[in-house]
Design an enzyme around this catalytic site. Sequence first.
Site, mmCIF file in Angstrom:
data_model
loop_
_atom_site.group_PDB
_atom_site.id
_atom_site.type_symbol
_atom_site.label_atom_id
_atom_site.label_comp_id
_atom_site.label_asym_id
_atom_site.label_seq_id
_atom_site.Cartn_x
_atom_site.Cartn_y
_atom_site.Cartn_z
ATOM 1 N N SER A 101 3.104 -1.530 10.616
ATOM 2 C CA SER A 101 4.548 -1.568 10.907
ATOM 3 C C SER A 101 5.189 -2.929 10.637
ATOM 4 O O SER A 101 6.010 -3.403 11.431
ATOM 5 C CB SER A 101 4.815 -1.103 12.336
ATOM 6 O OG SER A 101 4.401 0.238 12.469
ATOM 7 N N GLU A 141 -7.068 5.170 7.406
ATOM 8 C CA GLU A 141 -6.796 6.561 7.005
ATOM 9 C C GLU A 141 -7.961 7.140 6.200
ATOM 10 O O GLU A 141 -8.112 8.355 6.112
ATOM 11 C CB GLU A 141 -5.454 6.628 6.243
ATOM 12 C CG GLU A 141 -4.287 6.431 7.215
ATOM 13 C CD GLU A 141 -3.037 5.821 6.619
ATOM 14 O OE1 GLU A 141 -2.874 5.812 5.394
ATOM 15 O OE2 GLU A 141 -2.199 5.330 7.420
ATOM 16 N N GLY A 179 2.168 2.790 10.868
ATOM 17 C CA GLY A 179 3.081 3.911 10.627
ATOM 18 C C GLY A 179 4.161 4.080 11.667
ATOM 19 O O GLY A 179 4.774 5.138 11.771
ATOM 20 N N LYS A 188 0.175 4.229 -0.298
ATOM 21 C CA LYS A 188 -0.447 5.435 0.281
ATOM 22 C C LYS A 188 -0.096 6.647 -0.582
ATOM 23 O O LYS A 188 -0.128 6.557 -1.814
ATOM 24 C CB LYS A 188 0.011 5.608 1.736
ATOM 25 C CG LYS A 188 -0.210 4.353 2.588
ATOM 26 C CD LYS A 188 -0.036 4.609 4.062
ATOM 27 C CE LYS A 188 -0.278 3.340 4.848
ATOM 28 N NZ LYS A 188 -0.318 3.549 6.283
ATOM 29 N N GLU A 243 -5.751 -4.489 10.819
ATOM 30 C CA GLU A 243 -4.762 -3.411 10.964
ATOM 31 C C GLU A 243 -5.069 -2.590 12.210
ATOM 32 O O GLU A 243 -5.825 -1.600 12.133
ATOM 33 C CB GLU A 243 -4.807 -2.492 9.749
ATOM 34 C CG GLU A 243 -4.469 -3.162 8.447
ATOM 35 C CD GLU A 243 -3.825 -2.162 7.484
ATOM 36 O OE1 GLU A 243 -2.679 -2.387 7.119
ATOM 37 O OE2 GLU A 243 -4.467 -1.162 7.147
ATOM 38 N N ASN A 264 0.860 -1.182 0.000
ATOM 39 C CA ASN A 264 0.000 0.000 0.000
ATOM 40 C C ASN A 264 0.900 1.237 0.000
ATOM 41 O O ASN A 264 1.428 1.621 1.031
ATOM 42 C CB ASN A 264 -0.903 -0.034 1.250
ATOM 43 C CG ASN A 264 -1.775 1.199 1.361
ATOM 44 O OD1 ASN A 264 -1.886 1.971 0.414
ATOM 45 N ND2 ASN A 264 -2.391 1.380 2.519
ATOM 46 N N HIS A 297 -9.757 1.488 4.725
ATOM 47 C CA HIS A 297 -8.481 1.709 5.412
ATOM 48 C C HIS A 297 -8.694 2.741 6.530
ATOM 49 O O HIS A 297 -9.480 3.679 6.368
ATOM 50 C CB HIS A 297 -7.417 2.202 4.423
ATOM 51 C CG HIS A 297 -6.053 2.188 5.018
ATOM 52 N ND1 HIS A 297 -5.602 3.183 5.847
ATOM 53 C CD2 HIS A 297 -5.054 1.275 4.945
ATOM 54 C CE1 HIS A 297 -4.371 2.888 6.249
ATOM 55 N NE2 HIS A 297 -4.020 1.724 5.715
HETATM 56 P P1 PGA Z 1 2.479 0.803 7.764
HETATM 57 O O1 PGA Z 1 1.025 0.917 7.130
HETATM 58 O O2 PGA Z 1 3.111 -0.454 7.221
HETATM 59 O O3 PGA Z 1 3.200 2.046 7.301
HETATM 60 O O4 PGA Z 1 2.315 0.753 9.246
HETATM 61 C C1 PGA Z 1 0.213 -0.212 6.973
HETATM 62 C C2 PGA Z 1 -1.141 0.234 6.478
HETATM 63 O O5 PGA Z 1 -1.652 1.252 6.964
HETATM 64 O O6 PGA Z 1 -1.720 -0.390 5.561
#
Ligand code: PGA
Length: 246
Positions: A209, A93, A167, A8, A161, A6, A91
Amino acid sequence: MLIVANWKAYVETSEKAKRLHAVAKRLAATSMHDIVIAPPAVYLGYLSIGNRTKVQFASQDLSISEGGAATGETTAVQVTSTGASYAIIGHSERRARGETDDTVSAKVERALAEGLTPIVCIGEKERDADARYLAHLRDQIAAVYGSLSPKDRARIVLAYEPIWAIGKTASEAITPVDLTEMILYIRKLLTEHLSGKASTKTRILYGGSVEPGNVRALSTSGIDGFLIGHASTDAASFGALVKAVA
Ligand code: PGA
């Protein structure tokens, strides 16, 4: 395993998108895992139209709109027409920007109607001593599965998640032991919506992460794959990570 990158909004130039795509192609050609990349919408068609490699594509989101007068929206038909096969939906976000369970459910229906496999993200913001976060997960799952036919329910990929783990760094991700517990819990919830056999077949991914340093240990938790954010947007770390998946 299913490994979903992903990107982003970490990827903001077509040069970087092309470079990471080239890395994914090399990895997909040599790895036994399924590699899916989810570029920002502006680069999705740029990379996926005419794709003849083993890399598969996902959108990072999609619209509930069915096209027409919907400025700025990316519809399921548009995503399918690029050759993408998955859509990340719900997601955290997107949910943080106002997306509700109802919207997530409507998007899942759009994706399924156009032949896309929805990767539905669920996860708690924090863990509380009263374990209310478990009820939150149950509600998120019920909202998605509630309106679907048994056949469509079986097509969903779930991505667990936990928001507290997104993050950050590997040291702040979930532990393999806790992840195993959560997978068992989610599979138990799935039996409320799917037949026993189908509930064991649903693919459950983990995201939050995942980095080269913790992916191998997390691979042993019973998980079916990973949704990877920041570590998928650096060529070296994504390469190391895919190679480390057990
Ligand atoms: P991250 O994001 O690996 O940067 O923690 C994972 C996600 O939000 O899909």
